[in-house]
Write a protein that holds these residues in place. Structure first.
Motif, PDB file in Angstrom:
ATOM      1  N   ARG A  53       5.305 -37.756   5.146  1.00  0.00           N
ATOM      2  CA  ARG A  53       4.931 -38.019   6.391  1.00  0.00           C
ATOM      3  C   ARG A  53       4.821 -36.798   7.384  1.00  0.00           C
ATOM      4  O   ARG A  53       5.550 -36.100   7.447  1.00  0.00           O
ATOM      5  CB  ARG A  53       5.823 -39.114   7.132  1.00  0.00           C
ATOM      6  N   PRO A 112       5.263 -39.755  -1.421  1.00  0.00           N
ATOM      7  CA  PRO A 112       4.634 -39.753  -0.214  1.00  0.00           C
ATOM      8  C   PRO A 112       5.362 -38.664   0.818  1.00  0.00           C
ATOM      9  O   PRO A 112       6.450 -38.876   1.092  1.00  0.00           O
ATOM     10  CB  PRO A 112       4.235 -41.059   0.313  1.00  0.00           C
ATOM     11  N   ARG A 145      -2.641 -40.736   4.538  1.00  0.00           N
ATOM     12  CA  ARG A 145      -2.191 -40.771   5.855  1.00  0.00           C
ATOM     13  C   ARG A 145      -1.767 -42.152   6.090  1.00  0.00           C
ATOM     14  O   ARG A 145      -0.727 -42.339   6.876  1.00  0.00           O
ATOM     15  CB  ARG A 145      -3.298 -40.255   6.643  1.00  0.00           C
ATOM     16  N   SER A 146      -2.539 -43.114   5.618  1.00  0.00           N
ATOM     17  CA  SER A 146      -2.025 -44.670   5.895  1.00  0.00           C
ATOM     18  C   SER A 146      -1.123 -45.249   4.933  1.00  0.00           C
ATOM     19  O   SER A 146      -0.968 -46.368   4.950  1.00  0.00           O
ATOM     20  CB  SER A 146      -3.527 -45.413   6.059  1.00  0.00           C
ATOM     21  N   HIS A 147      -0.545 -44.197   4.149  1.00  0.00           N
ATOM     22  CA  HIS A 147       0.360 -44.627   3.104  1.00  0.00           C
ATOM     23  C   HIS A 147      -0.071 -45.771   1.989  1.00  0.00           C
ATOM     24  O   HIS A 147       0.447 -46.413   1.394  1.00  0.00           O
ATOM     25  CB  HIS A 147       1.604 -45.404   3.681  1.00  0.00           C
ATOM     26  N   ASP A 148      -1.655 -45.647   1.815  1.00  0.00           N
ATOM     27  CA  ASP A 148      -2.150 -46.195   0.827  1.00  0.00           C
ATOM     28  C   ASP A 148      -2.343 -45.721  -0.528  1.00  0.00           C
ATOM     29  O   ASP A 148      -3.465 -45.033  -0.851  1.00  0.00           O
ATOM     30  CB  ASP A 148      -3.610 -46.851   1.187  1.00  0.00           C
ATOM     31  N   LEU A 149      -1.271 -45.529  -1.255  1.00  0.00           N
ATOM     32  CA  LEU A 149      -1.197 -44.729  -2.433  1.00  0.00           C
ATOM     33  C   LEU A 149      -1.952 -45.136  -3.572  1.00  0.00           C
ATOM     34  O   LEU A 149      -2.610 -44.518  -4.337  1.00  0.00           O
ATOM     35  CB  LEU A 149       0.280 -44.618  -2.982  1.00  0.00           C
TER      36      LEU A 149
END
Length: 101
Positions: free
Chosen positions: A99, A97, A56-60
């Motif tokens: 959103r 990813p 969710r926080s785009h920390d792949l």
């Protein structure tokens, strides 16, 4: 015909032997109308929540590390040699990813 709902999770699906037992239980109801719900293996649910938050926080990178943690725990639970490093990454890196909301 009544519907039988069976839910398995945690330690009941925590090893290959336990999963075979679950499959045996489900097969024993052959001919019945069954709904089978399988939730996360023992110790995995919190890591899945952490992965969702990382995604969710785009920390792949963190999400991929957590996926490795899950894979490692499953390897150990099945008493097999852990997978080659980054074997899971080859599949995950193709996922783009997305959103939500």
């Amino acid at each position: 015909m009544r519907t039988l709902v069976m839910k398995f999770g945690g330690t009941s699906v925590g090893s290959a032997a336990h999963i075979r037992e679950v499959a045996s239980i489900v097969r024993s109801r052959e001919g019945s109308r069954c709904v089978v719900l399988v939730s996360a293996m023992a110790g995995i649910t919190n890591t899945l929540f952490e992965m969702a938050e990382a995604a969710r926080s785009h920390d792949l990178d963190r999400a991929i590390r957590l996926l490795g943690k899950i894979e490692q725990s499953q390897d150990q639970g099945n008493h097999r040699k852990p997978s080659a490093p980054n074997s899971w990454y080859r599949s995950v890196r193709r996922v783009q990813p997305t959103r939500y909301g």
